[in-house]
Design a protein around this motif. Structure first.
Motif, mmCIF file in Angstrom:
data_model
loop_
_atom_site.group_PDB
_atom_site.id
_atom_site.type_symbol
_atom_site.label_atom_id
_atom_site.label_comp_id
_atom_site.label_asym_id
_atom_site.label_seq_id
_atom_site.Cartn_x
_atom_site.Cartn_y
_atom_site.Cartn_z
ATOM 1 N N GLY A 10 0.688 -1.016 0.005
ATOM 2 C CA GLY A 10 0.202 0.004 0.068
ATOM 3 C C GLY A 10 0.864 1.206 0.137
ATOM 4 O O GLY A 10 0.136 2.343 -0.031
ATOM 5 N N LYS A 13 4.166 1.480 -4.094
ATOM 6 C CA LYS A 13 5.199 1.197 -5.252
ATOM 7 C C LYS A 13 4.823 0.990 -6.389
ATOM 8 O O LYS A 13 5.460 1.472 -7.456
ATOM 9 C CB LYS A 13 5.644 -0.383 -4.722
ATOM 10 C CG LYS A 13 6.130 -0.267 -3.007
ATOM 11 C CD LYS A 13 6.790 -1.371 -2.745
ATOM 12 C CE LYS A 13 5.808 -2.727 -2.678
ATOM 13 N NZ LYS A 13 4.613 -2.561 -1.658
ATOM 14 N N THR A 15 2.163 2.138 -8.159
ATOM 15 C CA THR A 15 1.917 3.504 -8.748
ATOM 16 C C THR A 15 2.996 4.288 -9.176
ATOM 17 O O THR A 15 3.116 4.779 -10.293
ATOM 18 C CB THR A 15 0.908 4.361 -7.667
ATOM 19 O OG1 THR A 15 -0.202 3.481 -7.125
ATOM 20 C CG2 THR A 15 0.720 5.694 -8.163
ATOM 21 N N ARG A 126 -8.140 -0.147 -2.511
ATOM 22 C CA ARG A 126 -7.432 -0.149 -3.845
ATOM 23 C C ARG A 126 -8.276 -1.247 -4.686
ATOM 24 O O ARG A 126 -8.994 -2.160 -4.498
ATOM 25 C CB ARG A 126 -6.134 -0.764 -3.547
ATOM 26 C CG ARG A 126 -5.543 -1.195 -4.757
ATOM 27 C CD ARG A 126 -4.176 -1.874 -4.654
ATOM 28 N NE ARG A 126 -3.715 -2.660 -3.541
ATOM 29 C CZ ARG A 126 -2.317 -2.916 -3.270
ATOM 30 N NH1 ARG A 126 -1.343 -2.369 -3.722
ATOM 31 N NH2 ARG A 126 -2.323 -4.050 -2.519
ATOM 32 N N TYR A 136 -6.149 2.099 -8.865
ATOM 33 C CA TYR A 136 -7.034 3.235 -8.592
ATOM 34 C C TYR A 136 -7.330 3.101 -7.033
ATOM 35 O O TYR A 136 -6.912 2.073 -6.397
ATOM 36 C CB TYR A 136 -8.627 2.954 -9.041
ATOM 37 C CG TYR A 136 -8.245 3.369 -10.537
ATOM 38 C CD1 TYR A 136 -8.026 4.561 -10.990
ATOM 39 C CD2 TYR A 136 -8.312 2.248 -11.613
ATOM 40 C CE1 TYR A 136 -7.829 4.899 -12.692
ATOM 41 C CE2 TYR A 136 -8.248 2.653 -13.001
ATOM 42 C CZ TYR A 136 -8.053 3.584 -13.372
ATOM 43 O OH TYR A 136 -7.829 3.885 -14.782
HETATM 44 P P1 ADP Z 1 1.990 -1.056 -3.220
HETATM 45 O O1 ADP Z 1 2.374 -1.463 -4.882
HETATM 46 O O2 ADP Z 1 2.954 -0.343 -2.628
HETATM 47 O O3 ADP Z 1 1.082 -1.903 -2.679
HETATM 48 P P2 ADP Z 1 0.093 0.775 -4.684
HETATM 49 O O4 ADP Z 1 0.650 1.640 -5.837
HETATM 50 O O5 ADP Z 1 -0.760 -0.312 -5.393
HETATM 51 O O6 ADP Z 1 0.758 0.323 -3.697
HETATM 52 O O7 ADP Z 1 -0.929 1.850 -4.002
HETATM 53 C C1 ADP Z 1 -1.909 1.361 -2.969
HETATM 54 C C2 ADP Z 1 -3.114 2.321 -3.021
HETATM 55 O O8 ADP Z 1 -2.855 3.507 -2.595
HETATM 56 C C3 ADP Z 1 -3.820 2.310 -4.427
HETATM 57 O O9 ADP Z 1 -5.347 2.300 -4.091
HETATM 58 C C4 ADP Z 1 -3.181 3.699 -4.738
HETATM 59 O O10 ADP Z 1 -4.127 4.432 -5.786
HETATM 60 C C5 ADP Z 1 -3.151 4.529 -3.655
HETATM 61 N N1 ADP Z 1 -2.019 5.253 -3.536
HETATM 62 C C6 ADP Z 1 -0.820 5.322 -4.224
HETATM 63 N N2 ADP Z 1 -0.052 6.404 -3.944
HETATM 64 C C7 ADP Z 1 -0.641 7.253 -3.165
HETATM 65 C C8 ADP Z 1 -0.511 8.554 -2.602
HETATM 66 N N3 ADP Z 1 0.567 9.245 -2.836
HETATM 67 N N4 ADP Z 1 -1.924 9.126 -2.051
HETATM 68 C C9 ADP Z 1 -2.607 8.433 -1.545
HETATM 69 N N5 ADP Z 1 -2.995 7.344 -2.078
HETATM 70 C C10 ADP Z 1 -2.184 6.535 -3.004
#
Ligand code: ADP
Ligand code: ADP
Length: 205
Positions: A10, A13, A15, A126, A136
């Motif tokens: 979360g 990464k 994104t 997510r 998203y």
């Molecule tokens: P990871 O790959 O580290 O598990 P994700 O990129 O899938 O994380 O992001 C987890 C969730 O948080 C998704 O729903 C994404 O849209 C949201 N998210 C990502 N970056 C941010 C941010 N800077 N602020 C708020 N929400 C975010």
């Protein structure tokens, strides 16, 4: 550029990896995406499918094998960004060894830092678009009406706490390992996605 992106579930990464990889023209190697693709294709061992759904890690040799095969593909010649691998010190050692065998080494390990209090909220809301892979968040980055949304089984509240505990237990040794090699760069992951991208690019400059 050979970079590792480390951070709790979360943290953002996936994104950030998409933006950074586009900027540098390197592929994003996500062991989570590879494992989910194998699961969707029906080629993943049922025991590993169960482990993933519960938020447990799969064995080191499974993910090391995936990466060992993947880095020889033509698109990795100019480098890559590893997302979600390595997660343990044995995986980090195996990565070092497989790169050394190819006469290569890591340039940096970026730690995306987000406090646990924000992570549960990010994970539970997510969603990903099955067709495009776009990530998203139901509130922070709402999907368009025509998206084909997927809610990961391990993003259900029951698995989320376990995943965060596992991350904390594993990285307690992984981050000092990379710190000791002089590769670790910490990036504050709190802020808008664009703010975090700017910090990531500065850390990689
Ligand atoms: P990871 O790959 O580290 O598990 P994700 O990129 O899938 O994380 O992001 C987890 C969730 O948080 C998704 O729903 C994404 O849209 C949201 N998210 C990502 N970056 C941010 C941010 N800077 N602020 C708020 N929400 C975010
Ligand atoms: P996250 O968004 O939580 O960071 P990932 O998509 O990276 O999750 O990983 C999803 C799941 O895939 C993990 O909970 C774990 O079961 C498995 N997995 C992915 N990468 C690894 C790894 N390096 N070592 C062990 N298990 C992994």
């Amino acid at each position: 550029m050979r970079v590792v992106l480390v951070g709790p579930p979360g943290a953002g990464k996936g994104t950030q990896a998409k933006v950074v990889c586009q900027r540098f023209g390197v592929p994003q190697l996500s062991t989570g995406d590879m494992l989910r693709a194998a699961k969707a294709a029906g080629t993943l061992d049922p025991q590993l499918v169960a482990a993933m759904s519960q938020g447990a890690l799969v064995p080191d040799d499974v993910v090391v094998g995936l990466i060992d095969r993947r880095v020889d593909a033509a698109d990795c010649a100019g480098g890559f960004l590893l997302d979600g691998f390595p997660r343990t010190v044995p995986q980090a050692e195996a990565l070092g060894a497989l790169l050394t065998r190819r006469g290569a080494r890591l340039d940096a390990v970026v730690q995306l830092d987000v406090p646990r209090s924000l992570l549960t909220e990010r994970l539970i809301h997510r969603r990903a678009d099955k067709k495009t892979g776009q990530i998203y968040h139901l509130q922070y980055n709402p999907p368009p009406p025509d998206a084909e949304l997927e809610h990961r089984t391990d993003d259900q509240p029951a698995a989320v706490g376990h995943r965060l505990d596992t991350y904390e237990a594993m990285t307690a040794a992984l981050l000092p390992y990379y710190q000791g090699l002089g590769l670790l760069r910490r990036v504050d992951g709190v802020g808008t996605p664009d703010e975090v991208t700017a910090r990531m690019l500065a850390a990689l400059a």
